[in-house]
Design a protein around this motif. Structure first.
Motif, PDB file in Angstrom:
ATOM      1  N   TRP A  33      -1.276 -20.350  16.672  1.00 12.28           N
ATOM      2  CA  TRP A  33      -1.713 -21.504  17.151  1.00 12.28           C
ATOM      3  C   TRP A  33      -2.465 -22.240  15.802  1.00 12.28           C
ATOM      4  O   TRP A  33      -3.449 -22.968  16.119  1.00 12.28           O
ATOM      5  N   GLY A  34      -2.139 -21.872  14.629  1.00 11.47           N
ATOM      6  CA  GLY A  34      -3.027 -22.284  13.388  1.00 11.47           C
ATOM      7  C   GLY A  34      -4.242 -21.577  13.332  1.00 11.47           C
ATOM      8  O   GLY A  34      -4.222 -20.174  13.788  1.00 11.47           O
ATOM      9  N   ASN A  35      -5.494 -21.991  12.616  1.00 14.05           N
ATOM     10  CA  ASN A  35      -6.579 -21.212  12.366  1.00 14.05           C
ATOM     11  C   ASN A  35      -7.078 -20.593  13.794  1.00 14.05           C
ATOM     12  O   ASN A  35      -7.086 -21.932  14.632  1.00 14.05           O
ATOM     13  N   GLY A  36      -7.492 -19.757  14.181  1.00 15.39           N
ATOM     14  CA  GLY A  36      -8.204 -19.194  15.318  1.00 15.39           C
ATOM     15  C   GLY A  36      -9.437 -18.152  15.053  1.00 15.39           C
ATOM     16  O   GLY A  36      -9.739 -17.867  13.717  1.00 15.39           O
ATOM     17  N   VAL A  37     -10.157 -17.884  16.182  1.00 14.99           N
ATOM     18  CA  VAL A  37     -11.217 -17.145  15.979  1.00 14.99           C
ATOM     19  C   VAL A  37     -10.784 -15.724  16.692  1.00 14.99           C
ATOM     20  O   VAL A  37     -10.414 -15.679  17.747  1.00 14.99           O
ATOM     21  N   TYR A  38     -10.770 -14.521  16.044  1.00 13.89           N
ATOM     22  CA  TYR A  38     -10.387 -13.083  16.380  1.00 13.89           C
ATOM     23  C   TYR A  38     -11.431 -12.162  16.343  1.00 13.89           C
ATOM     24  O   TYR A  38     -12.496 -12.410  15.440  1.00 13.89           O
ATOM     25  N   ALA A  39     -11.398 -11.166  17.316  1.00 13.20           N
ATOM     26  CA  ALA A  39     -12.720 -10.232  17.480  1.00 13.20           C
ATOM     27  C   ALA A  39     -12.348  -9.247  16.244  1.00 13.20           C
ATOM     28  O   ALA A  39     -11.010  -8.819  16.094  1.00 13.20           O
ATOM     29  N   THR A  40     -13.456  -8.755  15.608  1.00 16.44           N
ATOM     30  CA  THR A  40     -13.168  -7.684  14.631  1.00 16.44           C
ATOM     31  C   THR A  40     -13.856  -6.295  15.329  1.00 16.44           C
ATOM     32  O   THR A  40     -13.750  -5.240  14.385  1.00 16.44           O
ATOM     33  N   GLN A  89      -7.254 -12.716  19.965  1.00 12.87           N
ATOM     34  CA  GLN A  89      -7.940 -14.054  19.771  1.00 12.87           C
ATOM     35  C   GLN A  89      -8.888 -14.535  20.797  1.00 12.87           C
ATOM     36  O   GLN A  89      -8.624 -14.201  22.005  1.00 12.87           O
ATOM     37  N   LEU A  90     -10.236 -15.021  20.562  1.00 12.95           N
ATOM     38  CA  LEU A  90     -10.935 -15.671  21.253  1.00 12.95           C
ATOM     39  C   LEU A  90     -10.458 -17.030  21.781  1.00 12.95           C
ATOM     40  O   LEU A  90     -10.374 -17.836  20.787  1.00 12.95           O
TER      41      LEU A  90
END
Length: 374
Positions: free
Chosen positions: A22-29, A309-310
């Motif tokens: 979905w393009g740039n996103g926030v992911y858990a590390t 992804q968050l």
């Protein structure tokens, strides 16, 4: 956008920003548990007009004009944030019940801007307020803002946010600054979104141009107004519409000041948060956002595995799939394909088939009865 920019935004957290479906996103590390506070952040830009509800004689400086934190000028208490059930452990009792509030600090040059800290005061002056400070801006707001019209007030607050974005963008001369890098990376609305500036009527375009022209007239003489041309204002308007969120402060009257001790939500603002603007939508979100004490908190509402992804809900996930899809399409140009929407769509198709079958059966029965009667 450079990896260095993303690393600055996510420093000290268990998340990263990267490209996804979905393009740039926030992911858990790392693995995250239900109730974890993933991060908290102050607003990068705040569109707040400084107007107070006319229902109550409010004191000046009750809310920070830079971060929207409640100050000691407000004698009541802030309502505890709406933390999802089972997610309270990330907050200490003191954090959600404390009545200790910072003393308001005025601008050194005007009586219109008040802050909760010297940091907010400094950040405001160095980015946008030094260009707006003075009676011209106050007069301008008084002519445009109508407290009796909530939609008008929201519109003006959003445009103040756009102007602050514009002023900050031009004051951030270094290409490595987070503010400028972040604004360059923000996406705009797709043309199919009804709220896209591309779909404004001629009347709306003229209103924006007139607002922009008059807003430029409020800037101090030392500001080069050629730097703030309409095309840049238009771009920031588009990015604001895509990424900004609405904030509401729920406050309680001080004891004895109200006959029924009712709560009120008399402070609202449009705000842009750096990390939040990278969080994508899902109708089955795994995070919940809470604004409290001048910070926007992101809380896990269920366990999140490393590399997941968050996501958050841009619309009410309890609404029907038709309502959700309509609002997402209208405002953001999104056709949501999350697992919940897929499941709800299957249910909707099955329901419509069932209703069509029942209608056909009823019609056939009616036709047979009419035939027999004939």
């Amino acid at each position: 956008m450079s990896e260095a920019h993303y690393e600055k935004l996510t420093a000290g957290t268990n998340i990263c920003i990267r490209e996804g479906e979905w393009g740039n996103g926030v992911y858990a590390t790392s693995d995250l548990e239900k109730g974890d506070i993933v991060w908290k952040e102050k607003a990068q830009f705040l569109g707040y007009s400084g107007t107070r509800s006319r229902a109550v004689e409010n004191k000046v400086g009750e809310v920070c004009d830079h971060c929207f934190n409640v100050t000691a000028a407000y004698e009541g208490t802030a309502i505890s944030p709406a933390i999802p059930k089972g997610c309270e452990r990330g907050f200490t009792e003191a954090e959600i019940t404390s009545e200790s509030k910072p003393q308001p600090i005025p601008c050194d040059h005007c009586t219109d801007m008040w802050y909760c800290s010297t940091d907010c005061k400094k950040a405001s002056w160095e980015t946008y307020h030094s260009a707006l400070c003075g009676p011209n801006f106050t007069k301008f707001l008084s002519e445009y803002v109508d407290d009796a019209d909530p939609s008008s007030l929201k519109k003006i607050k959003q445009r103040i946010l756009v102007m602050k974005m514009l002023l900050t963008y031009k004051s951030s001369l270094s290409d490595t600054s987070i503010a400028k890098s972040h604004m360059n990376s923000l996406v705009c609305l797709p043309p199919e979104a009804d709220d896209s500036p591309l779909n404004m009527t001629e009347e709306q375009v003229e209103w924006e141009k007139e607002f922009h022209r008059r807003l430029l007239g409020c800037l101090n003489d030392k500001v080069d107004k050629d730097d703030y041309r309409y095309s840049l204002y238009y771009t920031m308007l588009d990015k604001m519409k895509t990424n900004a969120v609405e904030l509401n402060l729920s406050l309680k009257f001080a004891e004895g000041s109200s006959p029924d001790d009712t709560t009120r939500s008399c402070y609202t603002a449009s705000a842009l948060f750096a990390l939040q603007s990278y969080v994508n939508h899902s109708c089955n979100p795994n995070t919940h956002r809470v604004f409290y004490d001048g910070f926007l908190y992101f809380i896990c509402v269920r366990p999140i595995k490393k590399d997941d992804q968050l996501v958050m809900a841009y619309v009410n996930p309890a609404a029907s799939i038709s309502d959700r899809q309509t609002k997402l399409k209208s405002h953001w140009g999104i056709a949501c394909v999350c697992d919940r929407c897929k499941a709800d769509l299957v249910k909707l198709v099955m329901f419509r088939k069932l209703m069509a079958g029942l209608k056909e059966k009823a019609d056939n029965k009616k036709a047979a009865q009419e035939t027999d009667a004939g």
